[in-house]
Write an enzyme that holds these catalytic residues in place. Sequence first.
Site, PDB file in Angstrom:
ATOM      1  N   HIS A  43       0.857  -1.181   0.000  1.00  0.00           N
ATOM      2  CA  HIS A  43       0.000   0.000   0.000  1.00  0.00           C
ATOM      3  C   HIS A  43       0.895   1.234   0.000  1.00  0.00           C
ATOM      4  O   HIS A  43       1.161   1.828   1.057  1.00  0.00           O
ATOM      5  CB  HIS A  43      -0.909  -0.005   1.224  1.00  0.00           C
ATOM      6  CG  HIS A  43      -1.975   1.040   1.199  1.00  0.00           C
ATOM      7  ND1 HIS A  43      -3.240   0.835   1.715  1.00  0.00           N
ATOM      8  CD2 HIS A  43      -1.989   2.305   0.724  1.00  0.00           C
ATOM      9  CE1 HIS A  43      -3.964   1.938   1.564  1.00  0.00           C
ATOM     10  NE2 HIS A  43      -3.212   2.845   0.965  1.00  0.00           N
ATOM     11  N   ARG A  45       1.962   5.007  -0.216  1.00  0.00           N
ATOM     12  CA  ARG A  45       1.313   6.297   0.009  1.00  0.00           C
ATOM     13  C   ARG A  45       2.176   7.401  -0.585  1.00  0.00           C
ATOM     14  O   ARG A  45       3.374   7.201  -0.826  1.00  0.00           O
ATOM     15  CB  ARG A  45       1.066   6.512   1.502  1.00  0.00           C
ATOM     16  CG  ARG A  45      -0.068   5.616   2.025  1.00  0.00           C
ATOM     17  CD  ARG A  45      -0.384   5.888   3.477  1.00  0.00           C
ATOM     18  NE  ARG A  45      -1.668   5.295   3.854  1.00  0.00           N
ATOM     19  CZ  ARG A  45      -1.838   4.035   4.245  1.00  0.00           C
ATOM     20  NH1 ARG A  45      -0.797   3.219   4.298  1.00  0.00           N
ATOM     21  NH2 ARG A  45      -3.037   3.580   4.566  1.00  0.00           N
ATOM     22  N   HIS A  50       6.537   4.166   3.984  1.00  0.00           N
ATOM     23  CA  HIS A  50       6.886   2.743   4.127  1.00  0.00           C
ATOM     24  C   HIS A  50       7.170   2.166   2.735  1.00  0.00           C
ATOM     25  O   HIS A  50       8.309   2.136   2.312  1.00  0.00           O
ATOM     26  CB  HIS A  50       5.831   1.951   4.902  1.00  0.00           C
ATOM     27  CG  HIS A  50       4.415   2.393   4.703  1.00  0.00           C
ATOM     28  ND1 HIS A  50       3.786   2.348   3.483  1.00  0.00           N
ATOM     29  CD2 HIS A  50       3.509   2.889   5.585  1.00  0.00           C
ATOM     30  CE1 HIS A  50       2.553   2.773   3.610  1.00  0.00           C
ATOM     31  NE2 HIS A  50       2.345   3.122   4.870  1.00  0.00           N
ATOM     32  N   GLU A  70      -2.558  -1.663  -3.191  1.00  0.00           N
ATOM     33  CA  GLU A  70      -3.667  -0.906  -2.620  1.00  0.00           C
ATOM     34  C   GLU A  70      -3.337   0.584  -2.644  1.00  0.00           C
ATOM     35  O   GLU A  70      -2.176   0.975  -2.555  1.00  0.00           O
ATOM     36  CB  GLU A  70      -3.896  -1.303  -1.159  1.00  0.00           C
ATOM     37  CG  GLU A  70      -4.255  -2.744  -0.926  1.00  0.00           C
ATOM     38  CD  GLU A  70      -4.451  -3.041   0.552  1.00  0.00           C
ATOM     39  OE1 GLU A  70      -5.051  -4.078   0.855  1.00  0.00           O
ATOM     40  OE2 GLU A  70      -3.997  -2.246   1.401  1.00  0.00           O
ATOM     41  N   THR A 100      -3.480   4.753   8.776  1.00  0.00           N
ATOM     42  CA  THR A 100      -3.880   3.512   8.119  1.00  0.00           C
ATOM     43  C   THR A 100      -5.288   3.723   7.577  1.00  0.00           C
ATOM     44  O   THR A 100      -5.952   4.709   7.909  1.00  0.00           O
ATOM     45  CB  THR A 100      -3.834   2.324   9.100  1.00  0.00           C
ATOM     46  OG1 THR A 100      -4.100   1.104   8.396  1.00  0.00           O
ATOM     47  CG2 THR A 100      -4.865   2.503  10.212  1.00  0.00           C
ATOM     48  N   HIS A 190      -8.005  -5.954   7.338  1.00  0.00           N
ATOM     49  CA  HIS A 190      -7.769  -4.889   8.321  1.00  0.00           C
ATOM     50  C   HIS A 190      -8.056  -5.404   9.728  1.00  0.00           C
ATOM     51  O   HIS A 190      -9.193  -5.675  10.075  1.00  0.00           O
ATOM     52  CB  HIS A 190      -8.587  -3.626   8.043  1.00  0.00           C
ATOM     53  CG  HIS A 190      -7.874  -2.379   8.505  1.00  0.00           C
ATOM     54  ND1 HIS A 190      -7.776  -2.005   9.825  1.00  0.00           N
ATOM     55  CD2 HIS A 190      -7.192  -1.430   7.834  1.00  0.00           C
ATOM     56  CE1 HIS A 190      -7.092  -0.888   9.941  1.00  0.00           C
ATOM     57  NE2 HIS A 190      -6.717  -0.522   8.733  1.00  0.00           N
ATOM     58  N   ASP A 191      -7.004  -5.521  10.506  1.00  0.00           N
ATOM     59  CA  ASP A 191      -7.057  -5.936  11.913  1.00  0.00           C
ATOM     60  C   ASP A 191      -7.448  -7.400  12.109  1.00  0.00           C
ATOM     61  O   ASP A 191      -7.727  -7.813  13.242  1.00  0.00           O
ATOM     62  CB  ASP A 191      -7.994  -5.031  12.726  1.00  0.00           C
ATOM     63  CG  ASP A 191      -7.426  -3.634  12.915  1.00  0.00           C
ATOM     64  OD1 ASP A 191      -6.213  -3.464  12.688  1.00  0.00           O
ATOM     65  OD2 ASP A 191      -8.184  -2.717  13.267  1.00  0.00           O
ATOM     66  N   GLY A 213      -1.374  -7.713   7.337  1.00  0.00           N
ATOM     67  CA  GLY A 213      -0.016  -7.194   7.442  1.00  0.00           C
ATOM     68  C   GLY A 213       0.414  -6.941   8.865  1.00  0.00           C
ATOM     69  O   GLY A 213       1.233  -7.665   9.428  1.00  0.00           O
TER      70      GLY A 213
END
Length: 238
Positions: A43, A45, A50, A70, A100, A190-191, A213
Amino acid sequence: MTRLSVNVNKIATLRNARGGNMPDLVQAARDIEVFGAQGITIHPRPDERHIRYQDARDLKKTVTTELNIEGNPVPEFIDLVLEVCPDQVTLVPDAPDAITSNAGWDTRAHGQYLKGVIDLFKKEGIRTSIFVDPDPEMVRAARDTGTDRVELYTESYASAFGKDPEAAVAPFRRAAEAAAAVGIGLNAGHDLNLDNIRWFRQQVPHLLEVSIGHALICESLYLGLEKVIGLYLKHLQE
């Protein structure tokens, strides 16, 4: 079987914290595939805090399973995806300064915009997915964008799982049924973690893929990456 795509953003975060190339993101992705994962997710950005755009180019050359990119479809992201041509692109409506992802698309309000972006990617043979909340209306409206899949945003499930697993998963079951009814494939992420993923997999029908992740990397610090990959695969098959 539900496929596991490992998000390697946190590995890139660790690398960037010291500069240089330790840990080696590309080698980590290779190892993750060897350990059994069926995909790699990144992902990037705009600030490249990162994953860097160059990482997408490097991983495209080495990933042998599936590469999923993503991100928010700003012009720079669209250009990167069209250049790299991953197996899948997941469209996420996160702000540039978001720590996030924290919400799914309103596929009714943004349907035409999403359709235009998706048309660009599908012309290049890239599978598309839209990040949505577990709302059957959002899922049904996603059909009109031409997307291949939706990815359910699972934070609310993870937050409520410890108190009432059945209540936590019920909206996702309804969203999954809506996706199947309109002929859209289903992803989730997610989570999700080792504590809550088995119940989710057992209760949510038609689940093609999960992207994990942060939790997976954290758990790997204690248990080891190879073991953690194997545990996820076991939970997804049961």
